[in-house]
Design a protein around this motif. Structure first.
Motif, mmCIF file in Angstrom:
data_model
loop_
_atom_site.group_PDB
_atom_site.id
_atom_site.type_symbol
_atom_site.label_atom_id
_atom_site.label_comp_id
_atom_site.label_asym_id
_atom_site.label_seq_id
_atom_site.Cartn_x
_atom_site.Cartn_y
_atom_site.Cartn_z
ATOM 1 N N LEU A 1 0.891 -1.139 -0.007
ATOM 2 C CA LEU A 1 -0.113 -0.015 0.030
ATOM 3 C C LEU A 1 0.869 1.125 0.111
ATOM 4 O O LEU A 1 2.070 1.215 0.538
ATOM 5 C CB LEU A 1 -0.733 0.032 1.245
ATOM 6 N N ARG A 2 0.320 2.285 -0.513
ATOM 7 C CA ARG A 2 1.074 3.641 -0.434
ATOM 8 C C ARG A 2 -0.045 4.725 0.241
ATOM 9 O O ARG A 2 -1.011 4.887 -0.206
ATOM 10 C CB ARG A 2 1.745 4.237 -1.847
ATOM 11 N N LEU A 3 0.648 5.148 1.417
ATOM 12 C CA LEU A 3 -0.053 6.063 2.101
ATOM 13 C C LEU A 3 0.379 7.522 1.639
ATOM 14 O O LEU A 3 1.430 7.719 1.297
ATOM 15 C CB LEU A 3 -0.010 5.965 3.440
ATOM 16 N N SER A 4 -0.650 8.443 1.604
ATOM 17 C CA SER A 4 -0.496 9.848 1.209
ATOM 18 C C SER A 4 -0.914 10.586 2.139
ATOM 19 O O SER A 4 -1.868 10.400 2.944
ATOM 20 C CB SER A 4 -0.997 10.121 -0.211
ATOM 21 N N CYS A 5 -0.064 11.873 2.466
ATOM 22 C CA CYS A 5 -0.627 12.769 3.598
ATOM 23 C C CYS A 5 -0.425 14.234 2.900
ATOM 24 O O CYS A 5 0.612 14.685 2.538
ATOM 25 C CB CYS A 5 0.357 12.891 4.752
ATOM 26 N N ALA A 6 -1.633 14.972 2.392
ATOM 27 C CA ALA A 6 -1.527 16.094 1.923
ATOM 28 C C ALA A 6 -1.499 17.054 3.048
ATOM 29 O O ALA A 6 -2.443 17.096 3.781
ATOM 30 C CB ALA A 6 -2.778 16.182 0.914
ATOM 31 N N ALA A 7 -0.775 18.237 2.736
ATOM 32 C CA ALA A 7 -0.790 19.352 3.768
ATOM 33 C C ALA A 7 -1.397 20.522 3.335
ATOM 34 O O ALA A 7 -0.990 20.929 2.067
ATOM 35 C CB ALA A 7 0.567 19.622 4.299
ATOM 36 N N ALA A 8 -2.025 21.074 3.733
ATOM 37 C CA ALA A 8 -2.544 22.713 3.723
ATOM 38 C C ALA A 8 -1.634 23.496 4.269
ATOM 39 O O ALA A 8 -1.446 23.558 5.244
ATOM 40 C CB ALA A 8 -4.032 22.990 3.857
ATOM 41 N N GLY A 9 -1.071 24.673 3.289
ATOM 42 C CA GLY A 9 -0.312 25.618 3.908
ATOM 43 C C GLY A 9 0.886 25.889 2.994
ATOM 44 O O GLY A 9 1.245 24.918 2.371
ATOM 45 N N ARG A 10 1.398 27.054 3.139
ATOM 46 C CA ARG A 10 2.736 27.372 1.981
ATOM 47 C C ARG A 10 3.844 27.032 2.738
ATOM 48 O O ARG A 10 4.927 27.072 2.086
ATOM 49 C CB ARG A 10 2.270 28.869 1.740
ATOM 50 N N THR A 11 3.877 26.544 3.935
ATOM 51 C CA THR A 11 5.060 26.412 4.695
ATOM 52 C C THR A 11 5.508 24.801 4.919
ATOM 53 O O THR A 11 6.008 24.534 5.536
ATOM 54 C CB THR A 11 5.189 27.097 5.887
ATOM 55 N N PHE A 12 4.916 23.967 4.042
ATOM 56 C CA PHE A 12 5.009 22.559 4.185
ATOM 57 C C PHE A 12 6.479 22.057 4.385
ATOM 58 O O PHE A 12 6.874 21.361 5.045
ATOM 59 C CB PHE A 12 4.049 21.907 3.150
ATOM 60 N N SER A 13 7.397 22.763 3.513
ATOM 61 C CA SER A 13 8.693 22.439 2.995
ATOM 62 C C SER A 13 9.344 22.790 4.239
ATOM 63 O O SER A 13 10.682 22.425 4.460
ATOM 64 C CB SER A 13 9.388 23.098 1.960
ATOM 65 N N ARG A 14 8.848 23.366 5.381
ATOM 66 C CA ARG A 14 9.871 23.832 6.448
ATOM 67 C C ARG A 14 9.501 22.709 7.646
ATOM 68 O O ARG A 14 10.043 22.995 8.758
ATOM 69 C CB ARG A 14 9.210 25.274 7.252
ATOM 70 N N TYR A 15 8.506 21.798 7.347
ATOM 71 C CA TYR A 15 8.330 20.906 8.466
ATOM 72 C C TYR A 15 8.953 19.599 8.104
ATOM 73 O O TYR A 15 8.985 19.148 7.106
ATOM 74 C CB TYR A 15 6.655 20.832 8.560
ATOM 75 N N ALA A 16 9.420 19.062 9.277
ATOM 76 C CA ALA A 16 9.937 17.544 9.331
ATOM 77 C C ALA A 16 8.455 16.758 9.313
ATOM 78 O O ALA A 16 7.509 17.396 10.185
ATOM 79 C CB ALA A 16 10.838 17.244 10.620
ATOM 80 N N MET A 17 8.503 15.572 8.680
ATOM 81 C CA MET A 17 7.137 14.987 8.604
ATOM 82 C C MET A 17 7.524 13.645 9.224
ATOM 83 O O MET A 17 8.486 12.851 9.386
ATOM 84 C CB MET A 17 6.645 14.914 7.358
ATOM 85 N N GLY A 18 6.463 12.983 9.941
ATOM 86 C CA GLY A 18 6.406 11.603 10.386
ATOM 87 C C GLY A 18 5.344 10.708 10.263
ATOM 88 O O GLY A 18 4.200 11.357 9.852
ATOM 89 N N TRP A 19 5.402 9.449 10.241
ATOM 90 C CA TRP A 19 4.264 8.407 10.215
ATOM 91 C C TRP A 19 4.464 7.913 11.393
ATOM 92 O O TRP A 19 5.460 7.177 11.967
ATOM 93 C CB TRP A 19 4.173 7.645 9.013
#
Length: 122
Positions: free
Chosen positions: A18-36
C-alpha cells in the motif's frame, strides 16, 4: 500549524503493498519535518518513519526497515509512506504528523492528521 489529511489505507493480504499519502494545507509545508505513526487497537501510538524537511534524513522503526519507505514532494505538499511486504502485525490506524525539526519522538510533532486504517489479513 499545518492541516494534514491522510489517504491510501485499506485492506490488503499479507505480502501485499500500500502507499499512504498525506496532503498538507499551507504554504510552509517544506519547513516541516514529517513523520508517520501508527496505533493498533489497545496499544500506544508508535513511531513508524520520519523525514527531514529537505528529505536528506530519514528514520524508521526497526521492524519496518527494508519494507517501508518514507518520501516527500514539497512541490505537492505531500508526504508518502510506501509499504511493501505487509504483515498482519502492521494492522493499525496510520497517522501523519508535522514537526518543527527532524525527530522520531512523538512529543516533537505538533500537527496531526485524522488517520487512515490499514488492515493486513493473513
Amino acid at each position: 500549524q499545518v492541516q494534514l489529511v491522510e489517504s491510501g489505507g485499506g485492506l490488503v493480504q499479507a505480502g501485499g503493498s500500500l502507499r499512504l499519502s498525506c496532503a498538507a494545507a499551507g504554504r510552509t509545508f517544506s519547513r516541516y519535518a514529517m513523520g508517520w505513526f501508527r496505533q493498533a487497537p489497545g496499544k500506544e501510538r508508535e513511531f513508524v518513519a520520519a523525514i527531514s524537511w529537505t528529505g536528506a534524513m530519514t528514520g524508521y522503526k526497526h521492524s519496518v526497515k527494508g519494507r517501508f519507505t518514507i518520501s516527500r514532494d514539497n512541490a505537492k505538499n505531500t508526504v508518502y509512506l510506501q509499504m511493501n511486504n505487509l504483515k498482519p502485525e502492521d494492522t493499525a490506524v496510520y497517522y501523519c504528523a508535522a514537526g518543527g525539526s527532524y525527530s522520531t519522538r512523538i512529543q516533537d510533532f505538533t500537527s496531526w492528521g485524522q488517520g487512515t486504517q490499514v488492515t493486513v489479513s493473513s
